[in-house]
Every structure is written in C-alpha cells, then in structure tokens.
Design a protein around this motif. Sequence first.
Motif, PDB file in Angstrom:
ATOM      1  N   UNK A  39      49.582 -32.049   7.091  1.00  0.00           N
ATOM      2  CA  UNK A  39      49.071 -30.659   7.077  1.00  0.00           C
ATOM      3  C   UNK A  39      49.527 -29.845   5.860  1.00  0.00           C
ATOM      4  N   UNK A  40      50.863 -29.826   5.522  1.00  0.00           N
ATOM      5  CA  UNK A  40      51.233 -29.090   4.309  1.00  0.00           C
ATOM      6  C   UNK A  40      50.643 -29.687   3.038  1.00  0.00           C
ATOM      7  N   UNK A  41      50.432 -31.013   3.027  1.00  0.00           N
ATOM      8  CA  UNK A  41      49.816 -31.647   1.860  1.00  0.00           C
ATOM      9  C   UNK A  41      48.380 -31.169   1.676  1.00  0.00           C
ATOM     10  N   UNK A  42      47.662 -30.988   2.787  1.00  0.00           N
ATOM     11  CA  UNK A  42      46.278 -30.503   2.704  1.00  0.00           C
ATOM     12  C   UNK A  42      46.257 -29.035   2.251  1.00  0.00           C
ATOM     13  N   UNK A  43      47.257 -28.266   2.702  1.00  0.00           N
ATOM     14  CA  UNK A  43      47.377 -26.881   2.211  1.00  0.00           C
ATOM     15  C   UNK A  43      47.618 -26.879   0.712  1.00  0.00           C
ATOM     16  N   UNK A  61      45.102 -25.225  -2.012  1.00  0.00           N
ATOM     17  CA  UNK A  61      45.621 -24.134  -2.844  1.00  0.00           C
ATOM     18  C   UNK A  61      45.618 -24.515  -4.321  1.00  0.00           C
ATOM     19  N   UNK A  62      46.050 -25.738  -4.631  1.00  0.00           N
ATOM     20  CA  UNK A  62      46.104 -26.191  -6.024  1.00  0.00           C
ATOM     21  C   UNK A  62      44.712 -26.250  -6.640  1.00  0.00           C
ATOM     22  N   UNK A  63      43.748 -26.751  -5.881  1.00  0.00           N
ATOM     23  CA  UNK A  63      42.375 -26.842  -6.385  1.00  0.00           C
ATOM     24  C   UNK A  63      41.821 -25.451  -6.683  1.00  0.00           C
ATOM     25  N   UNK A  81      47.919 -17.267  -0.094  1.00  0.00           N
ATOM     26  CA  UNK A  81      47.929 -17.240   1.375  1.00  0.00           C
ATOM     27  C   UNK A  81      48.079 -18.669   1.903  1.00  0.00           C
ATOM     28  N   UNK A  82      47.338 -19.599   1.289  1.00  0.00           N
ATOM     29  CA  UNK A  82      47.404 -21.005   1.702  1.00  0.00           C
ATOM     30  C   UNK A  82      48.761 -21.599   1.349  1.00  0.00           C
ATOM     31  N   UNK A  83      49.291 -21.243   0.168  1.00  0.00           N
ATOM     32  CA  UNK A  83      50.620 -21.726  -0.241  1.00  0.00           C
ATOM     33  C   UNK A  83      51.686 -21.253   0.741  1.00  0.00           C
ATOM     34  N   UNK A 104      51.343 -20.638   3.920  1.00  0.00           N
ATOM     35  CA  UNK A 104      51.237 -21.479   5.121  1.00  0.00           C
ATOM     36  C   UNK A 104      51.939 -22.814   4.866  1.00  0.00           C
ATOM     37  N   UNK A 105      51.719 -23.372   3.680  1.00  0.00           N
ATOM     38  CA  UNK A 105      52.381 -24.624   3.300  1.00  0.00           C
ATOM     39  C   UNK A 105      53.896 -24.469   3.307  1.00  0.00           C
ATOM     40  N   UNK A 106      54.407 -23.370   2.739  1.00  0.00           N
ATOM     41  CA  UNK A 106      55.855 -23.139   2.655  1.00  0.00           C
ATOM     42  C   UNK A 106      56.463 -23.040   4.053  1.00  0.00           C
ATOM     43  N   UNK A 107      55.800 -22.309   4.954  1.00  0.00           N
ATOM     44  CA  UNK A 107      56.310 -22.144   6.319  1.00  0.00           C
ATOM     45  C   UNK A 107      56.314 -23.486   7.050  1.00  0.00           C
TER      46      UNK A 107
END
Length: 378
Positions: free
Chosen positions: A93-97, A101-103, A189-191, A193-196
């Motif tokens: 899940x964090x990898x997909x975030x 986000x990166x894209x 915002x997506x990053x 979510x990834x951090x959390x």
Amino acid sequence: MAWTKYQLFLAGLMLITGSINTLSAKWADIFSAKGCRDDPVHVFSHPFLQAVGMFLGELSCLAVFYILLCHDRRSPDPKMNPGQSFNPLLFFPPAMCDMLATSIMYVALNMTSASSFQMLRGAVIIFTGLLSVAFLGRRLATSQWIGILITILGLVIVGLADFLSGNKDNNHKLSDIITGDLLIIMAQVIVSVQVVLEEKLVYRHDVHPLRAVGTEGFFGFIVLSLLLIPMYFIYVGNFSDNPRHVLEDALDAFCQIGHQPLILLALLGNTVSIAFFNFAGISVTKEISATTRMVLDSLRTLVIWVVSLGLGWEQFHGLQVLGFLVLLLGTGLYNGLHRPLLARIPCCAGMVTTEEESSSGERERLLGDGRVQTGDES
C-alpha cells in the motif's frame, strides 16, 4: 560537539545527491530530440518512465541493505539490527502511494520550475500532521500547529511568486505553472498517507529503513513497469506532449535517448542519486540527528534554486526568497528546531520540556505494543 569526518561526508552526500536528484530530473525535461518515427524534434516528456528509474534507485537500497547486513555478520561484533521478519506485502500500500505521488510530481515538474517544485513539497508536513492526528492518535504540540499555519502561508507566497513570474516565463505557460503547482500539492496529500502508513508499519515491525525503502522500490518498479504497457495505448490528447499523445510512450523515450545520449546521463543521475540520497538520509538520522536531516533537506531547496538561477532555467523573483524563508520557519517549528534556542531562555525552558515529554510519550505509545491506541479502545 564537532562533527567527525564521516558525519561531514554523510551530510555533504545527502545535500549533493538530494540536489542532483531534482536537478537531473529537470535537466531531462529540458532536452529535445527526435523520436522513433519521422516526427519533428520534440521535448523529452516522459514522467512515468522517469518514475520507473527512481524506483529502480530505491530498489537498489535493498541490495545495499543485504550487503551491509552480510558485512556486519562477518565481523566479530555484529551491531546492525536487521529488524523483525515481516510480510513484504505489508509495504505494498505505501509503495502504491509512492508510485502515484511520484508519477504526479514528475508530471508537475514538466510544468513548473525546479525550485518551486522543491519548495511546494514542503506542504507534506501539513497533511502528515493532520493525518497523524486522525489515524495515529498523535497530539501535536502548539509549536507544530503554528508551524503548519506558517507553512500554509509560505505555500501561498510561493504560489503567488509563480503566478506573477508566469507571465514572464518563456519556458512554461501560466496555466501550466498553476496546474503544476496544484499537482505538486495534491501529490503531497498522497505522500502524507504514505508517511503515516510507513510510520505505523516500521514501528510495529521494527523494519530497517533501507529495507523498507528497497521493498517499496521493488513493488513500485514492478507495478509501474507493467503499467507502461497499457499507458502506451491510452490516448489523452493535449495532456501529453509526446507525438502520439498517449499517457506514456516508452518507445519514443528510448528513441529520443538514442538520438540524444545526454538524456540517459540525466536519467542515470536521477536513479543513482535517489539511492545515495536515501542511504545518506538514513545514515544522517542515525549518526547525527533527525533535525540535521531536516535542515539539510531545507538547504537542498536553496541549492536547487541557486543552481537553477545560475543555469538560466528560471528568473529571480524576490517573493520566492520570502516564500522559502517562511517555509523554512514553518518546517523548523514543526520539527522542533526552536527548542534548543528556547531552552536557553529561563522563562521558556519549562514549555520546551513539556513539549519534549509529549513527543516522547507519543513515540512510546506508538512503540509500546505495536498498535495505536485510540480513545475507543479499552
């Protein structure tokens, strides 16, 4: 206490590779070359392929982790903590975030300047702070709330600077600059979510940071590489700058690289720098402090801005300087840079102690039994 040569090396490595990471990505976007067919020379605009390269760099962190672990186990006194065993799919899940986000950010980098790109990424602390309160049950200190408000002000100033300078920018249209800035903030915002998600997973399973970054890089590289196939056939019209106007034309990118080999150098710079940047960042946190890592990350923004000005990629705008300083102040307050200064003032020392105890308590609560306790739990 004075820094050792190794600590100075790590700090320099983080600052240099972090700056190269953004600058090399922007450098690739500036090139123009012929594609595969008889199309005229066109700009290199392949954000999703660039994201694949970045994930390849993150994936290499996994190799670094196992090399360091193997070297440590051969020593008579092993010191490296490999962490607990865990299901790698937990990091999907964090990898997909990270992938999404990166894209988005690489698409945005095609539309705006490198310095604004780096400054606006500071918005991540706003959303991370709010989400950590909502989903990790964290209580933010007063200084952190003030830091968030100041960061919002800094983002408004940077956005205003982009709006005013957009009319004078020959490389980007004003509409593109505004769209790019909004995409960068959306990506944060997506990053957040990834951090959390990462914070919850890393604390719960005691995962080594290099292993966590590498695992996410593995998933991101595999999934995004596979997605390049359907992207080759998805028509998006004027949203895309490649000749076929599809979401991503990887074949066109490789043909452009063949006609202009310097593009490959820029892409390799992006891939290699992200690997060293992650390693250096984790090492700085371990060998010096997390605060030092935050300061170096802020200095990275300054380096990118100065180099961009020097190369003529953008024009000087006084509001950007003000925006950078305001963002720096907001980030510093959020990360507790003010505490050492206030601790020297007798009347403020008590307030600083209370904040530190609160932060320590939050971390212990997160680490305590591997789960976050909320008010609904008994």
